[in-house]
Design a protein around this motif. Structure first.
Motif, PDB file in Angstrom:
ATOM      1  N   ARG A 109       1.137  -1.251   0.123  1.00 28.01           N
ATOM      2  CA  ARG A 109       0.186   0.383   0.298  1.00 28.01           C
ATOM      3  C   ARG A 109       0.842   1.486  -0.219  1.00 28.01           C
ATOM      4  O   ARG A 109       1.117   2.117  -0.642  1.00 28.01           O
ATOM      5  CB  ARG A 109      -1.031   0.280   0.990  1.00 28.01           C
ATOM      6  N   GLY A 110       1.644   1.438   0.393  1.00 26.09           N
ATOM      7  CA  GLY A 110       2.308   1.952   1.229  1.00 26.09           C
ATOM      8  C   GLY A 110       3.830   2.538  -0.217  1.00 26.09           C
ATOM      9  O   GLY A 110       3.579   3.835  -1.021  1.00 26.09           O
ATOM     10  N   ALA A 111       3.940   1.572  -0.958  1.00 29.00           N
ATOM     11  CA  ALA A 111       4.824   1.604  -2.019  1.00 29.00           C
ATOM     12  C   ALA A 111       3.657   2.652  -3.604  1.00 29.00           C
ATOM     13  O   ALA A 111       4.335   3.119  -4.753  1.00 29.00           O
ATOM     14  CB  ALA A 111       4.957   0.250  -2.380  1.00 29.00           C
ATOM     15  N   MET A 112       2.775   1.777  -3.964  1.00 27.10           N
ATOM     16  CA  MET A 112       1.126   1.916  -4.063  1.00 27.10           C
ATOM     17  C   MET A 112       1.171   3.820  -3.729  1.00 27.10           C
ATOM     18  O   MET A 112       0.790   4.049  -4.850  1.00 27.10           O
ATOM     19  CB  MET A 112       0.192   1.338  -3.882  1.00 27.10           C
ATOM     20  N   ASP A 113       0.556   4.227  -2.871  1.00 29.59           N
ATOM     21  CA  ASP A 113       0.757   5.709  -2.305  1.00 29.59           C
ATOM     22  C   ASP A 113       1.865   6.376  -3.014  1.00 29.59           C
ATOM     23  O   ASP A 113       1.625   7.340  -3.128  1.00 29.59           O
ATOM     24  CB  ASP A 113       0.587   6.069  -1.067  1.00 29.59           C
ATOM     25  N   GLY A 114       3.304   6.178  -2.765  1.00 27.77           N
ATOM     26  CA  GLY A 114       3.972   6.310  -3.395  1.00 27.77           C
ATOM     27  C   GLY A 114       4.102   6.480  -4.851  1.00 27.77           C
ATOM     28  O   GLY A 114       4.698   8.142  -5.676  1.00 27.77           O
TER      29      GLY A 114
END
Length: 199
Positions: free
Chosen positions: A188-193
């Motif tokens: 999720r953090g990678a997608m938000d980034g």
């Protein structure tokens, strides 16, 4: 050297052999660890003793290491002297005490190794102060008295096979769910980034 093969050494025969080996390169005839745990190879070639990993020993190696540790513990109790609430007569029956004393012995051998500086002995005494307190705490947990030994009280989730299997299953389930949750958070953090970069 001020100490020769025949001259008495102020710390006893063990240190006389180390001093003689260091200064004259004459090996001891026995080739076994002396009263302080040094072998001829350590004294002659400067190899520092290594910490003992008791979990990695075979049955024969454990037997030999216990025999090697025994005289050092006896000397420790005699020299300082140490009370029974620190090192009881049944110390060798308690794995925690064996490992604590072994660690103290290893620190002692390193401190008194011929390659060490003069202040290393004082450093070891600080280690012993902390070790003595640790031993006293562990002995109080055992409940052992002067002539009375009590086996270590191991928690049931470790000692009982059925309960251990139940706890292990719970542990494995937790590891799986914990990994899944953290992996999802990372994704999720990678997608938000990525979305932030494309904005």
């Amino acid at each position: 050297s001020a100490y020769t093969q025949d001259a008495p050494h102020p710390r006893g025969a063990g240190h006389r052999r180390v001093a003689r080996a260091r200064n004259t390169l004459v090996p001891d005839d026995e080739g076994a660890p002396d009263a302080h745990g040094f072998t001829d190879a350590e004294a002659l070639f400067g190899g520092l003793p290594r910490p003992m990993d008791w979990s990695d020993l075979s049955a024969a190696e454990r037997r030999d290491e216990l025999h090697r540790l025994w005289p050092w513990v006896v000397e420790l109790v005699r020299v300082w002297p140490v009370s029974r609430d620190v090192v009881p007569p049944c110390w060798f029956r308690h794995e925690a005490l064996v490992r604590i004393l072994s660690a103290a012995r290893d620190a002692y051998l390193a401190a008194y190794h011929p390659t060490q500086h003069a202040s290393a002995a004082a450093d070891w005494m600080q280690v012993w102060d902390a070790t003595e307190d640790r031993l006293r705490r562990w002995v109080s947990r055992t409940g052992c008295k002067s002539a009375e030994h009590h086996p270590d009280r191991i928690q049931r989730w470790v000692a009982d096979e059925d309960e251990a299997a139940t706890v292990l299953a719970e542990f494995e389930a937790y590891v799986v769910s914990d990994h899944a949750r953290r992996a999802a958070d990372e994704l999720r953090g990678a997608m938000d980034g990525d979305e932030g970069l494309s904005a």
